[in-house]
Scaffold this active site. Sequence first.
Site, PDB file in Angstrom:
ATOM      1  N   HIS A 115       0.819  -1.217   0.000  1.00 12.72           N
ATOM      2  CA  HIS A 115       0.000   0.000   0.000  1.00 12.72           C
ATOM      3  C   HIS A 115       0.847   1.259   0.000  1.00 12.72           C
ATOM      4  CE1 HIS A 115       0.871  -0.328   4.363  1.00 12.72           C
ATOM      5  NE2 HIS A 115       0.732   0.984   4.351  1.00 12.72           N
ATOM      6  N   HIS A 179       5.427   9.470  12.350  1.00 18.76           N
ATOM      7  CA  HIS A 179       4.485   8.443  12.794  1.00 18.76           C
ATOM      8  C   HIS A 179       5.219   7.221  13.300  1.00 18.76           C
ATOM      9  CE1 HIS A 179       5.191   7.008   8.740  1.00 18.76           C
ATOM     10  NE2 HIS A 179       4.243   6.097   8.753  1.00 18.76           N
TER      11      HIS A 179
END
Length: 312
Positions: A115, A179
Amino acid sequence: MPQALLCMSHSPLLEHVNPPAEVKAAVEAAFEKARAFVKDFDPDLVINFGPDHYNGFFYDLMPPFCIGYEALGTGDYDSWEGPINVPTSIAEELAQYVIDQDIDTAISRKMEVDHGAVQPMEIMYGNLADKPMIPIFVNSVAPPFCKVSRVRKFGQAVGEFFKDSDKKVLFIGSGGLSHDPPVPQIATATEAQRAFLTDGRKPTPEARATRQQRTIDTALAFAKGEANIMDLNPEWDRAFLEICKSGDVTGFDALNADEMDAVAGHSSHEVRTWVAAYSALKACGDYEVTYEFYKPIKEYIAGFGVTTAVIK
């Protein structure tokens, strides 16, 4: 305008969690800006610098860079699964050129991309079958990492190859910003996790679903302030975006892997894809950033950014 750039965060959670409506609307508006930019530029070829999340690349062989001659999507998080439209002859010429510049790169005649690499193309085009794309893997998850200056020089070599191309080329960088999603770290992994990180190819549907649900659950908990992962760092994100905007790509060289782990999260290394993309564009000429979006979004476990740029 023979070269242009789109760099954007990705998140496997886009279709799996629900941030506040105004946040979701803001992200979609940013995507619409990017779509309009890409449609207007109408590239003949996309060069896609992307990471991997232990879906296509594992510790049995983990290169810092890899240029795909042929590729297919892994289908994780319901992303693109199956063949990708890769112009093999151009990819072969590109790899040889990069190597001739004394920048070592691996190549793959069967690259598997997840992804992290395919999401920008899905958002822009809806598929990876129509627009020719060369996938370029930049290791952004698995230590040890090469210096960021090396990523810059790699991107520069890629850009130099396309500087005088008769094709309109769009450089894409996908990932980041700050992140720290629940990806196992090899230094602290259990025996089972180490086995997965070393060779976790072709997981069973049950294993993949379990892994994906863990990420979704972490995102939901993180949004509530209950997850045991590092917080987002908007200050760091904005400082990185300022380097992008400055046009001086040597500014990326100051990024340090250990410091990034400590202040921006273990997956902040995905900004290496941005470094490669911006350095590729800079190799084609001075550029200007034409659009910038940024918002820290806990539901996506990401400082979420979208930028576009063109040669001046």
